[in-house]
Design an enzyme around this catalytic site. Structure first.
Site, short mmCIF file in Angstrom:
data_model
loop_
_atom_site.label_atom_id
_atom_site.label_comp_id
_atom_site.label_asym_id
_atom_site.label_seq_id
_atom_site.Cartn_x
_atom_site.Cartn_y
_atom_site.Cartn_z
N HIS A 101 0.85 -1.20 0.00
CA HIS A 101 0.00 0.00 0.00
C HIS A 101 0.88 1.24 0.00
O HIS A 101 2.01 1.21 0.49
CB HIS A 101 -0.97 0.01 1.19
CG HIS A 101 -0.31 -0.19 2.51
ND1 HIS A 101 0.05 -1.44 2.96
CD2 HIS A 101 0.06 0.68 3.47
CE1 HIS A 101 0.63 -1.32 4.16
NE2 HIS A 101 0.65 -0.04 4.48
N HIS A 103 0.87 5.19 1.25
CA HIS A 103 0.23 6.21 2.09
C HIS A 103 0.28 7.56 1.38
O HIS A 103 1.34 7.97 0.89
CB HIS A 103 1.00 6.40 3.40
CG HIS A 103 1.03 5.23 4.32
ND1 HIS A 103 0.22 5.13 5.41
CD2 HIS A 103 1.79 4.10 4.31
CE1 HIS A 103 0.48 4.00 6.06
NE2 HIS A 103 1.42 3.35 5.41
P1 5GP Z 1 1.84 0.30 7.36
O1 5GP Z 1 2.31 0.55 8.77
O2 5GP Z 1 1.71 -1.19 7.09
O3 5GP Z 1 2.63 1.02 6.32
O4 5GP Z 1 0.40 0.95 7.29
C1 5GP Z 1 -0.76 0.30 7.65
C2 5GP Z 1 -1.83 1.37 7.77
O5 5GP Z 1 -3.09 0.75 7.67
C3 5GP Z 1 -1.80 2.15 9.09
O6 5GP Z 1 -1.72 3.53 8.82
C4 5GP Z 1 -3.13 1.76 9.75
O7 5GP Z 1 -3.70 2.84 10.46
C5 5GP Z 1 -3.98 1.35 8.57
N1 5GP Z 1 -4.97 0.32 8.85
C6 5GP Z 1 -4.77 -0.87 9.49
N2 5GP Z 1 -5.89 -1.60 9.49
C7 5GP Z 1 -6.83 -0.87 8.83
C8 5GP Z 1 -8.20 -1.11 8.51
O8 5GP Z 1 -8.80 -2.14 8.85
N3 5GP Z 1 -8.85 -0.14 7.80
C9 5GP Z 1 -8.22 1.03 7.43
N4 5GP Z 1 -8.95 1.91 6.73
N5 5GP Z 1 -6.93 1.27 7.72
C10 5GP Z 1 -6.24 0.35 8.43
#
Ligand code: 5GP
Ligand code: ZN
Length: 135
Positions: A101, A103
């Site tokens: 993903h 951001h």
């Molecule tokens: P990472 O740390 O893997 O780069 O980012 C994961 C992101 O996904 C975090 O910013 C977290 O807040 C978001 N996130 C985790 N679970 C969910 C979910 O079930 N729904 C949404 N909309 N965001 C999520």
């Protein structure tokens, strides 16, 4: 391919509802549940790729176009002053969901978001080692 244990596969597919800003046949862009700033959203491919190393080049290229399009609309619509485009790979890099993903984080003067590091020094040894990888 989808991963039946992956929450982002389910969200991207629409199996779990989400606040969707944009969708096409290949991507869904959703609001992050725990936003760093107002408008923080995530670009999810509908296929499961764990990270940058797994995502095919052409999908990544199209994801970058979505980042530009949605990022521009977000910044203009929210009257933000800037935008961070972040993408984490691996636990030590801050990845918590192992479905690729991107951001998109709109930035505002005085907001609470921080992306920072303590600047180090490029040593002769490191420079040599790294340049050799690419020679
Ligand atoms: P990472 O740390 O893997 O780069 O980012 C994961 C992101 O996904 C975090 O910013 C977290 O807040 C978001 N996130 C985790 N679970 C969910 C979910 O079930 N729904 C949404 N909309 N965001 C999520
Ligand atoms: Zn997935």
């Amino acid at each position: 391919m989808k991963d039946s244990n992956c929450i982002f596969c389910k969200i991207a597919d629409g199996e779990i509802p989400s606040a969707t800003l944009y969708e096409d046949e290949e991507f869904r862009v959703i609001l992050d549940l725990n936003p760093a700033t107002k408008g923080h959203c995530l670009i999810l491919p509908k296929e499961h790729y764990a990270n940058l190393f797994e995502i095919p080049e052409e999908v990544l290229g199209r994801a970058a176009l979505v980042a530009k399009k949605i990022g521009t609309k977000l910044v203009n619509g929210l009257h933000a002053s800037g935008l961070n485009v972040l993408q984490n790979n691996g636990v030590c890099a801050g990845q918590t969901v192992f479905h690729f993903h991107i951001h998109l984080i709109p930035r505002y003067e005085g907001d609470k978001m921080s992306v920072g590091w303590k600047p180090g020094t490029l040593t002769d040894e490191d420079r040599k080692e790294i340049l050799e990888i690419f020679s």
